[in-house]
Every structure is written in structure tokens, then in C-alpha cells.
Design an enzyme around this catalytic site. Structure first.
Site, PDB file in Angstrom:
ATOM      1  N   HIS A 153     -22.989   1.577  -2.684  1.00  0.00           N
ATOM      2  CA  HIS A 153     -21.567   1.745  -2.386  1.00  0.00           C
ATOM      3  C   HIS A 153     -21.274   1.817  -0.887  1.00  0.00           C
ATOM      4  O   HIS A 153     -20.113   1.970  -0.499  1.00  0.00           O
ATOM      5  CB  HIS A 153     -21.032   3.013  -3.063  1.00  0.00           C
ATOM      6  CG  HIS A 153     -20.957   2.902  -4.558  1.00  0.00           C
ATOM      7  ND1 HIS A 153     -20.213   1.943  -5.197  1.00  0.00           N
ATOM      8  CD2 HIS A 153     -21.560   3.603  -5.548  1.00  0.00           C
ATOM      9  CE1 HIS A 153     -20.334   2.075  -6.515  1.00  0.00           C
ATOM     10  NE2 HIS A 153     -21.156   3.079  -6.761  1.00  0.00           N
TER      11      HIS A 153
ATOM     12  N   ARG B 175     -30.652   4.048  -1.649  1.00  0.00           N
ATOM     13  CA  ARG B 175     -30.154   3.680  -2.977  1.00  0.00           C
ATOM     14  C   ARG B 175     -29.861   2.189  -2.989  1.00  0.00           C
ATOM     15  O   ARG B 175     -29.154   1.678  -2.106  1.00  0.00           O
ATOM     16  CB  ARG B 175     -28.885   4.463  -3.336  1.00  0.00           C
ATOM     17  CG  ARG B 175     -28.304   3.952  -4.662  1.00  0.00           C
ATOM     18  CD  ARG B 175     -27.345   4.920  -5.293  1.00  0.00           C
ATOM     19  NE  ARG B 175     -26.052   4.968  -4.628  1.00  0.00           N
ATOM     20  CZ  ARG B 175     -24.996   5.625  -5.133  1.00  0.00           C
ATOM     21  NH1 ARG B 175     -25.105   6.278  -6.293  1.00  0.00           N
ATOM     22  NH2 ARG B 175     -23.858   5.651  -4.474  1.00  0.00           N
TER      23      ARG B 175
ATOM     24  N   GLU C 100     -26.390   8.269 -15.319  1.00  0.00           N
ATOM     25  CA  GLU C 100     -24.967   8.427 -15.012  1.00  0.00           C
ATOM     26  C   GLU C 100     -24.067   7.758 -16.049  1.00  0.00           C
ATOM     27  O   GLU C 100     -22.913   7.435 -15.740  1.00  0.00           O
ATOM     28  CB  GLU C 100     -24.651   7.945 -13.591  1.00  0.00           C
ATOM     29  CG  GLU C 100     -25.177   6.588 -13.217  1.00  0.00           C
ATOM     30  CD  GLU C 100     -24.885   6.203 -11.764  1.00  0.00           C
ATOM     31  OE1 GLU C 100     -24.110   6.879 -11.063  1.00  0.00           O
ATOM     32  OE2 GLU C 100     -25.452   5.188 -11.319  1.00  0.00           O
TER      33      GLU C 100
ATOM     34  N   ASP D  57     -19.878   8.941 -11.989  1.00  0.00           N
ATOM     35  CA  ASP D  57     -19.975   7.954 -13.068  1.00  0.00           C
ATOM     36  C   ASP D  57     -20.219   8.632 -14.407  1.00  0.00           C
ATOM     37  O   ASP D  57     -19.675   8.205 -15.428  1.00  0.00           O
ATOM     38  CB  ASP D  57     -21.084   6.939 -12.769  1.00  0.00           C
ATOM     39  CG  ASP D  57     -20.603   5.872 -11.805  1.00  0.00           C
ATOM     40  OD1 ASP D  57     -19.515   5.316 -12.042  1.00  0.00           O
ATOM     41  OD2 ASP D  57     -21.299   5.596 -10.818  1.00  0.00           O
TER      42      ASP D  57
HETATM   43  C1  3PY Z   1     -22.071   9.178  -8.960  1.00  0.00           C
HETATM   44  O1  3PY Z   1     -21.678  10.343  -8.874  1.00  0.00           O
HETATM   45  O2  3PY Z   1     -21.784   8.410  -9.889  1.00  0.00           O
HETATM   46  C2  3PY Z   1     -22.934   8.645  -7.917  1.00  0.00           C
HETATM   47  O3  3PY Z   1     -23.482   7.587  -8.091  1.00  0.00           O
HETATM   48  C3  3PY Z   1     -23.060   9.415  -6.655  1.00  0.00           C
HETATM   49  O4  3PY Z   1     -22.945   8.575  -5.556  1.00  0.00           O
HETATM   50 MG    MG Z   2     -22.669   6.415  -9.591  1.00  0.00          MG
END
Ligand code: 3PY
Ligand code: MG
Length: 255
Positions: free
Chosen positions: A45, A70, A149, A175
């Protein structure tokens, strides 16, 4: 010899990582010099392209912190390139199945564990190792973390945690909250999300895996440590610059 990030995480001590999205190597060096034990580059991101990420990895090393990256969803080729350039830990977003966890973990482990391809000269240089020494330590020193997530990942959690090649998991509460609420609410700090996080940490610990999590406040960091998480993010470069700029301007707002 310096203690590796992997050893620190396996020893059970919390490791706090700064989070960098701004693609500015000098900012990552400043995080390290401020005393952050680790800095994470966000290529999912954030604004990082590969070349800037390489310079940031070197800048973090210069500042004396551990190097984490990441990757974008499913980009295991980039995971291999980032460990070649000195990342000591890779976080892979949106891992939802046993097969996805295996493919990711294998991409950053040398045979016989995985199928990482050879050319770690920059990584060896940043760790002060010969390439032979690097080869001998890489599989245990490089940490693979699969992001949990989604509901799908929670359903597959036992399968994902059973992946021997995988070192651990990393929770994305934003997420996760979107998935748990079927898109109804972004609620990374809510109770339902916190309960899910606690359960993920418990299962990871029972499976002997490292657990990490993205946190949005100091309170959340404390809760995460209590839940058993050991790699914990706190502090984002974009936020620091934005808040610092607002605070400085506020002091002279009357002009
Ligand atoms: C989330 O909280 O979904 C993440 O990927 C943190 O960056
Ligand atoms: Mg995320």
C-alpha cells in the site's frame, strides 16, 4: 555476532517496527536512528518501487535496525528479490489457504526447505556475512509471515499454521474487520476484531509460530503484547509528517 530478528521474535520478546509508505530511504534511516528495533517497507500500500526499496533496506541497515518488507498480494517473485537485497522478514498480505502459504514461504527459503533462487550478495553484505555464511544461516534467519486478514484465512487458519516452511502470521485488523463485517464496517479497533485477533494469536502460539500484528495506537500495542503478538507495528511515516506539519503550522496559524 548480532542477534537475528528471527531469534528475537522466537525468544518471545516483543519487537516494535516502524511502518514506512513514503518511499524515502532517509526517513527509514531516521526511524532506525530514533531507536526503532525494526522498520517495515510497505510495497503493498506504500509508494515504494523496487529500486527505492533497495536503497531503503541499506538505509535501515546503516541506522542499525532490522529490515522488513511487505509485498503486494501474491508477488512471491518480489519476495525473493527483497530478501536478496537484505530484507530479513517478508510479510505477505491476503494469504487465504495452505497452498498460498506454502508457495509464499518456499519463495524465500533455500533448498531443501524451499525453492529460493541464489544470488544474495547484497543481503550478505548488509549482514556482514560471506555468501557461504549467509547460505548457512538464511533459512533460519529469514522470517516468512503470512497475513491473516480475511474470514477465509480464519477458516483456513489451522491449515495455514500447519505449513512447516512458514515462520508465522501477521494480522491486518483493517481488512479483517471489513471481511468479518462483510464490508459493512471498517473497525480495526473494535471488540469483534480484537476477539478474532486474540484467537489468532492463541492458535499461532499453540502451533509454535511467530505472531505479528499491525497496530494503530499505543493502547492497541499493549493489548497485542498481552494477546501474545511479538512483531508489532507502531508509527507510520506519513502520519508523523502529516501530524508534525499540522502541529508546526498551528503554532503560527495566526499569520
Ligand atoms: C490491515 O489492517 O488490513 C493491514 O493490512 C495493515 O496494514
Ligand atoms: Mg490489509
Amino acid at each position: 555476532e548480532a542477534t537475528s530478528l528471527a531469534e528475537k521474535l522466537r525468544s518471545g520478546n516483543p519487537v516494535i517496527t516502524a511502518w514506512s509508505v513514503l518511499a524515502a530511504p532517509m526517513l527509514t534511516e531516521m526511524f532506525a536512528r530514533a531507536g526503532y528495533p525494526a522498520v517495515t517497507l510497505d510495497l503493498q500500500h506504500g509508494m515504494y518501487d523496487f529500486g527505492v526499496a533497495c536503497d531503503a533496506l541499506a538505509a535501515i541497515a546503516l541506522g542499525g535496525a532490522h529490515r522488513i518488507a511487505r509485498i503486494p498480494v501474491g508477488d512471491n517473485a518480489l519476495a525473493g528479490r527483497l530478501v536478496d537485497m537484505g530484507a530479513e522478514c517478508v510479510i505477505a498480505p491476503m494469504i487465504n489457504s495452505h497452498a498460498e502459504a506454502v508457495d509464499f514461504a518456499r519463495s524465500i527459503k533455500y533448498p531443501p526447505v524451499g525453492d529460493r533462487s541464489w544470488s544474495p550478495y547484497r543481503a550478505a553484505a548488509l549482514s556482514g556475512q560471506s555468501s557461504d555464511e549467509y547460505l548457512q544461516t538464511a533459512n533460519s534467519n529469514i522470517v516468512s509471515l503470512a497475513m491473516i486478514e480475511t474470514l477465509e484465512a480464519i477458516d483456513a487458519l489451522d491449515d495455514i499454521l500447519s505449513v512447516e516452511e512458514l515462520d508465522g502470521i501477521f494480522v491486518g485488523p483493517s481488512d479483517l474487520s471489513l471481511s468479518l463485517s462483510k464490508g459493512a464496517a471498517l473497525d480495526p479497533n473494535g471488540d469483534e476484531t480484537a476477539d478474532a485477533c486474540a484467537e489468532i494469536a492463541r492458535k499461532a502460539r499453540d502451533a509454535g509460530k511467530i505472531a505479528g500484528i499491525f497496530c494503530l495506537s499505543a493502547e492497541k500495542v499493549e493489548e497485542a503484547v498481552d494477546q501474545g503478538f511479538r512483531l508489532i507495528s507502531h508509527g507510520i511515516d506519513r502520519t508523523f509528517v502529516g501530524e508534525g506539519a499540522s502541529a508546526a503550522l498551528d503554532e503560527v496559524r495566526k499569520y
